[in-house]
Scaffold this motif. Sequence first.
Motif, PDB file in Angstrom:
ATOM      1  N   LEU B   5     -82.422 -48.163 -41.400  1.00  0.00           N
ATOM      2  CA  LEU B   5     -81.184 -48.876 -41.711  1.00  0.00           C
ATOM      3  C   LEU B   5     -80.117 -48.509 -40.702  1.00  0.00           C
ATOM      4  O   LEU B   5     -79.954 -47.347 -40.363  1.00  0.00           O
ATOM      5  CB  LEU B   5     -80.663 -48.501 -43.102  1.00  0.00           C
ATOM      6  CG  LEU B   5     -81.591 -48.661 -44.289  1.00  0.00           C
ATOM      7  CD1 LEU B   5     -80.851 -48.276 -45.564  1.00  0.00           C
ATOM      8  CD2 LEU B   5     -82.091 -50.087 -44.395  1.00  0.00           C
ATOM      9  N   LYS B   6     -79.426 -49.521 -40.214  1.00  0.00           N
ATOM     10  CA  LYS B   6     -78.237 -49.262 -39.404  1.00  0.00           C
ATOM     11  C   LYS B   6     -77.058 -49.730 -40.230  1.00  0.00           C
ATOM     12  O   LYS B   6     -76.919 -50.924 -40.499  1.00  0.00           O
ATOM     13  CB  LYS B   6     -78.300 -50.024 -38.091  1.00  0.00           C
ATOM     14  CG  LYS B   6     -79.318 -49.454 -37.126  1.00  0.00           C
ATOM     15  CD  LYS B   6     -79.243 -50.182 -35.805  1.00  0.00           C
ATOM     16  CE  LYS B   6     -80.134 -49.521 -34.772  1.00  0.00           C
ATOM     17  NZ  LYS B   6     -80.276 -50.388 -33.605  1.00  0.00           N
ATOM     18  N   VAL B   7     -76.262 -48.792 -40.664  1.00  0.00           N
ATOM     19  CA  VAL B   7     -75.224 -49.101 -41.642  1.00  0.00           C
ATOM     20  C   VAL B   7     -73.848 -48.801 -41.075  1.00  0.00           C
ATOM     21  O   VAL B   7     -73.650 -47.774 -40.418  1.00  0.00           O
ATOM     22  CB  VAL B   7     -75.428 -48.267 -42.931  1.00  0.00           C
ATOM     23  CG1 VAL B   7     -74.409 -48.644 -43.993  1.00  0.00           C
ATOM     24  CG2 VAL B   7     -76.838 -48.440 -43.457  1.00  0.00           C
ATOM     25  N   TRP B   8     -72.913 -49.695 -41.336  1.00  0.00           N
ATOM     26  CA  TRP B   8     -71.533 -49.473 -40.911  1.00  0.00           C
ATOM     27  C   TRP B   8     -70.895 -48.434 -41.825  1.00  0.00           C
ATOM     28  O   TRP B   8     -70.845 -48.627 -43.040  1.00  0.00           O
ATOM     29  CB  TRP B   8     -70.736 -50.774 -40.967  1.00  0.00           C
ATOM     30  CG  TRP B   8     -69.321 -50.605 -40.513  1.00  0.00           C
ATOM     31  CD1 TRP B   8     -68.221 -50.446 -41.302  1.00  0.00           C
ATOM     32  CD2 TRP B   8     -68.842 -50.576 -39.166  1.00  0.00           C
ATOM     33  NE1 TRP B   8     -67.095 -50.321 -40.527  1.00  0.00           N
ATOM     34  CE2 TRP B   8     -67.452 -50.389 -39.209  1.00  0.00           C
ATOM     35  CE3 TRP B   8     -69.479 -50.678 -37.918  1.00  0.00           C
ATOM     36  CZ2 TRP B   8     -66.660 -50.307 -38.058  1.00  0.00           C
ATOM     37  CZ3 TRP B   8     -68.699 -50.597 -36.776  1.00  0.00           C
ATOM     38  CH2 TRP B   8     -67.308 -50.415 -36.844  1.00  0.00           C
ATOM     39  N   GLU B  95     -89.386 -52.365 -40.647  1.00  0.00           N
ATOM     40  CA  GLU B  95     -88.304 -53.186 -40.111  1.00  0.00           C
ATOM     41  C   GLU B  95     -86.996 -52.390 -39.977  1.00  0.00           C
ATOM     42  O   GLU B  95     -86.746 -51.454 -40.730  1.00  0.00           O
ATOM     43  CB  GLU B  95     -88.074 -54.391 -41.051  1.00  0.00           C
ATOM     44  CG  GLU B  95     -87.172 -55.446 -40.460  1.00  0.00           C
ATOM     45  CD  GLU B  95     -87.176 -56.741 -41.290  1.00  0.00           C
ATOM     46  OE1 GLU B  95     -88.089 -56.953 -42.113  1.00  0.00           O
ATOM     47  OE2 GLU B  95     -86.242 -57.536 -41.099  1.00  0.00           O
ATOM     48  N   THR B  96     -86.196 -52.794 -38.999  1.00  0.00           N
ATOM     49  CA  THR B  96     -84.854 -52.234 -38.874  1.00  0.00           C
ATOM     50  C   THR B  96     -83.876 -53.239 -39.458  1.00  0.00           C
ATOM     51  O   THR B  96     -83.880 -54.408 -39.076  1.00  0.00           O
ATOM     52  CB  THR B  96     -84.518 -51.965 -37.393  1.00  0.00           C
ATOM     53  OG1 THR B  96     -85.452 -51.007 -36.890  1.00  0.00           O
ATOM     54  CG2 THR B  96     -83.100 -51.426 -37.252  1.00  0.00           C
ATOM     55  N   ILE B  97     -83.070 -52.770 -40.383  1.00  0.00           N
ATOM     56  CA  ILE B  97     -82.126 -53.668 -41.051  1.00  0.00           C
ATOM     57  C   ILE B  97     -80.710 -53.220 -40.722  1.00  0.00           C
ATOM     58  O   ILE B  97     -80.356 -52.058 -40.922  1.00  0.00           O
ATOM     59  CB  ILE B  97     -82.331 -53.651 -42.579  1.00  0.00           C
ATOM     60  CG1 ILE B  97     -83.788 -53.978 -42.922  1.00  0.00           C
ATOM     61  CG2 ILE B  97     -81.383 -54.625 -43.260  1.00  0.00           C
ATOM     62  CD1 ILE B  97     -84.106 -53.863 -44.400  1.00  0.00           C
ATOM     63  N   THR B  98     -79.918 -54.146 -40.191  1.00  0.00           N
ATOM     64  CA  THR B  98     -78.535 -53.825 -39.882  1.00  0.00           C
ATOM     65  C   THR B  98     -77.650 -54.348 -41.002  1.00  0.00           C
ATOM     66  O   THR B  98     -77.738 -55.517 -41.377  1.00  0.00           O
ATOM     67  CB  THR B  98     -78.125 -54.463 -38.545  1.00  0.00           C
ATOM     68  OG1 THR B  98     -79.117 -54.123 -37.578  1.00  0.00           O
ATOM     69  CG2 THR B  98     -76.773 -53.964 -38.098  1.00  0.00           C
ATOM     70  N   ILE B  99     -76.820 -53.469 -41.522  1.00  0.00           N
ATOM     71  CA  ILE B  99     -75.967 -53.847 -42.655  1.00  0.00           C
ATOM     72  C   ILE B  99     -74.504 -53.645 -42.268  1.00  0.00           C
ATOM     73  O   ILE B  99     -74.089 -52.535 -41.933  1.00  0.00           O
ATOM     74  CB  ILE B  99     -76.288 -53.007 -43.905  1.00  0.00           C
ATOM     75  CG1 ILE B  99     -77.802 -52.945 -44.134  1.00  0.00           C
ATOM     76  CG2 ILE B  99     -75.578 -53.569 -45.121  1.00  0.00           C
ATOM     77  CD1 ILE B  99     -78.219 -51.954 -45.194  1.00  0.00           C
TER      78      ILE B  99
END
Lengths: 644, 259, 258
Positions: B5-8, B95-99
């Motif tokens: 996860l790429k999270v802000w 998977e890489t998920i950008t949030i």
Amino acid sequence: MSLDAKIPQGPLAEKWSKHKFNLKLVNPANKRKYDVIVVGTGLAGASAAASLAELGYNVKAFCFQDSPRRAHSIAAQGGINAAKNYQNDGDSVYRLFYDTIKGGDYRAREGNVYRLAEVSVNIIDQCVAQGVPFAREYGGLLDNRSFGGSQVSRTFYARGQTGQQLLLGAYSALNRQIHKGKVKMYTRSEMLDVVTVDGQAKGIITRNLVTGEIDTHTGHAVLLCTGGYGNVFYLSTNAIGSNVTAAWRAHKRGAFFANPCYTQIHPTCIPVTGDHQSKLTLMSESLRNDGRVWAPKTVETAEKLRKKEITAAQVAEEDRDYFLERKYPSFGNLVPRDVASRNAKEMVDDGRGVGGSGFAVFLDFADAINRLGQEAVAAKYGNLFDMYYQITDEDPYKQPMRIYPAVHYTMGGLWVDYNLSTNVPGLYALGECNFSDHGANRLGASALMQGLADGYFVIPYTLGDYLASIGPKPVDASHPAFAKTKQDVVDRINTLLALKGTKTVNEYHRDLGHIMWEYCGMARTEEGLTKAKGLIQALRADFWKNALIVGAGDEVNASLERAGRVADFLELGELMVDDALMRKESCGGHFRLESQTEEGEALRNDDVFAFVGAWQYKGDNQPEELHKETLDFEFVHLTQRSYK
Amino acid sequence: MNLTLKVWRQKDANSTGKMVTYKAENISPDMSFLEMLDVVNESLTLKGDEPIYFDHDCREGICGMCSLYINGRPHGPKRAITTCQLHMRSFHDGETITIEPWRAASFPVIKDLTVDRSAFDRIQQAGGYVSVNTGGVPDANIIPIPKVIADEAFNSATCIGCGACVAACKNASAMLFVSAKVSQLGMLPQGQPERWSRVQSMVAQMDEEGFGSCTNTGACEAECPKEITLTNISRMNNDFFSAKLFREEKVHDHSGGGE
Amino acid sequence: MSEIKQTFNSSLGKKLIMALTGLFLCTFIIVHLGGNLFLFKDDQGYGFNVYANFLTHFPPIEVVAYLLYASILVHALYGLVLTLKNRKARPVAYAVQTKSPASWSSKNMGLLGAILFFFIVVHMGDFWYKYKFTHSVGYKEYRTNVLTNQTTVTDFVPADPTFEHSSTTVNDVEIVRVKDIHTLVSTSFHNIWYLILYVIAMGTLAFHLLHGFQSAFQTLGWTHRKYTPVVRFIGTWFFAIIIPAGFALMPIVYYFFK
């Protein structure tokens, strides 16, 4: 302390009009000198805040969500009852009153319920005038559908989103008053305590969920419209944020909590898939019209199903137990909610549950599809099937649905009199937050009716009576009670923030939910409840030692928010168990295995238990004191339900 | 499933944020997207780290509280659902998920993935209602409403105010949201008396909040979890121009008038 | 006045201006294409030159022409203002590029418009400006025998450099003297760079109108279940395909075949 419900004397149909005449009025010029605090902006809160502001009071409204429109009333699907008799099918105010009293298993007040039925017709008028787009017939007039527990069509609806449309109507009325400056709206604000001065409610303490600030708000009266406490079970159809904190804090400041053990469990929900599950989704009750409920006959077959060694279709007809049809030949799959729920639980307890977790039974449409064709079934239930498919990834046209009961509504709540006032003067409770109108079981499409009745048509009259009696003198915010209560709140937050144990708040909540569900859920016993009491006490003690709460108090802190709510649930849970232990009868949503008829139905004991059980808080870890408000039935005759 | 996860992450409105990478391990495909985040948050909490803050409440797609811009789309890759209705089986293992949070000047970030959508409330407060007091209204059946009108008004009224339209729009325009309410009340007979003032008031407030203007790309319609259509925008435009150019009514000002 | 100002300063008011000027420009390009079809006529530029002269000397058309120039400027200016305002509405960009379904042209109207504006400046500078305000354009004299319908063409050099146009009939011979924009066009269209510029510009126009035409109707609120499909059909086939293709064919035909 004696509990005076203040039900007006006289014939049922005249009680409310006579009472309205006898209530004191506030001079129009004086209304602007009163401040009213409304906590919660669901149907009850938004309608009350808007209506009181329209009258001229200064209203301060609070919600913990980012907007008043998010309150969980928005999720109600089915509809709202009203005795309009638009269908010419014999409905009347009296019939709605009677259905509601009977549906509540004779544990509600006649006077309250009659008033509810009486004002139900005004609600529909009000909502239509606000622009609520109810379903209509081709002729342009309002459509109705029928709903459980009645033989007339009196339910008004807006597709499957009635709650949403009604709430947005109330929200729009609220917005109008915010724009006028008559309502000051505080969003992302959680009420953490009520301030009482000389025994009267005079304000609240809130936490700003963005800045963490602890604020004091004064008011001549405080209205709690904060919904139910179903989330004590951890998993329920409630929203994640739904909590008991406001009501529980009020309880600890003296308000009685009535009938906490009355909880409604809805039979057709999508089952739990694992420990990660955070909430349960309701599937409309109407599915049981065409679906057949079954479980495997043997534990072995169930085991194979759970391990996915075989599919439901591979279970031969003779290996299936259509248990509702077997046990209730005349009602079959259409038995009431509580009966259907309890039987599903029995299957699971028997080891015959299906699905990965084993906590489910089948709701099978294969017969209906064979009989009516897939198209006809899709036309009736298409949207529900899609929703199910979306959540479970199983196609209900091809394999049976898995369903399991879930906590849906709580009939208990803060004790209120006919004026919706708690026993603490100046403190009111509206909507699901109070206990008053549904008895031991709520009928479908009645929750929306009650919330709006309280907010639009009851409180605007009854509150004036109290305000007139105390006079418009401003509330003195410098009274030491405000500082003291605020300090209590700060201390509690600091105590919570100091907890740096090893177990997350969520885990405690889940554990509590398991205990409640297991011992204080669909079927309750003396033994189980006693055990639950000990378990809850131990869990609560452990919480205050070993919970892990991260972050600080002066910032956004979800961990802290959650902790405060769960701490209150840990106390409420025990009271629910106490109430369930005390009530050695079965009625509505409260089923004691010790008290059932030969057919396994809820067996009331009207001689002993025809009362409202209102509990008084006596201090931390002290047993609460029970007060009984006797229920007198002047107009209806008490009967035993049977579904043979 | 195991995911990256790429999270802000952003401490508060005044801080600058950044993307932080997390591992989400042992995720069941049956989990909802928010339940997946719950799992990540539990593990963060146990490590003593601050959990990721995101708005959510009903978790059944109706309250409009959940948001999240997932891999370049509001409410994730599926049509006509909210983030809370999105399940992990819509993603694949590894998977890489950008949030990210909704991005708009009018939706300032409060913390992490949570934004302040009170601009929406203020637009509604400017005129999104029929000015009737409680009581004293006519019988509900006194004005028949053609079914087709009632149904269409209902379609507009299903807006949940989540802000996905703003998030999806390249101009961060709130036209779909505003027009849904203007349309609903503009179509119903009950909304007629204020029809021409309402549209002016709500558009004026929308402009004041700093939303962009509509360039009719249709991204809002495509991302709306309740499938509110662009027709609403068109209806609002029509009403607005009609009101501004040919009607007597002005922006209505209800403030302070009440008693 | 202030109410009118308010109207056009609102976001919707600005869009109203975009839509109205846009639609007006759409009507113009129909006329423009129609007139330019003279380029395909094999009459040594007679029709085209006379048409060009007519456009620049018939007073009502001159008025409309200035309205047109104003529309182009206003359309471009408001487009710029709206684009800047829209940029400001999202100060922090997304890390992941949007995957929300929306047509490419709808998302790039600003870019398309900027290319078109550049093209219009070049185009008008080369033809309109030279034609109207300089004396760099030559003249042609067309002598047509009215009886035989035979036309002969010669270059013509007027005594007065401000000479524009004359038409006389002497002994059954109609003599038309006119500025020769046709040769200028023809020369330009034989330049490969011009050809490329024009083809790109017309491609741009196609995409701009593919979204723009129907978008204007949406902005004006002129949508209807029954008529919107018609608008979309016209927007796609007529404005986004036939018109740009027609314009693009002109330099292509001249470059390769004339």
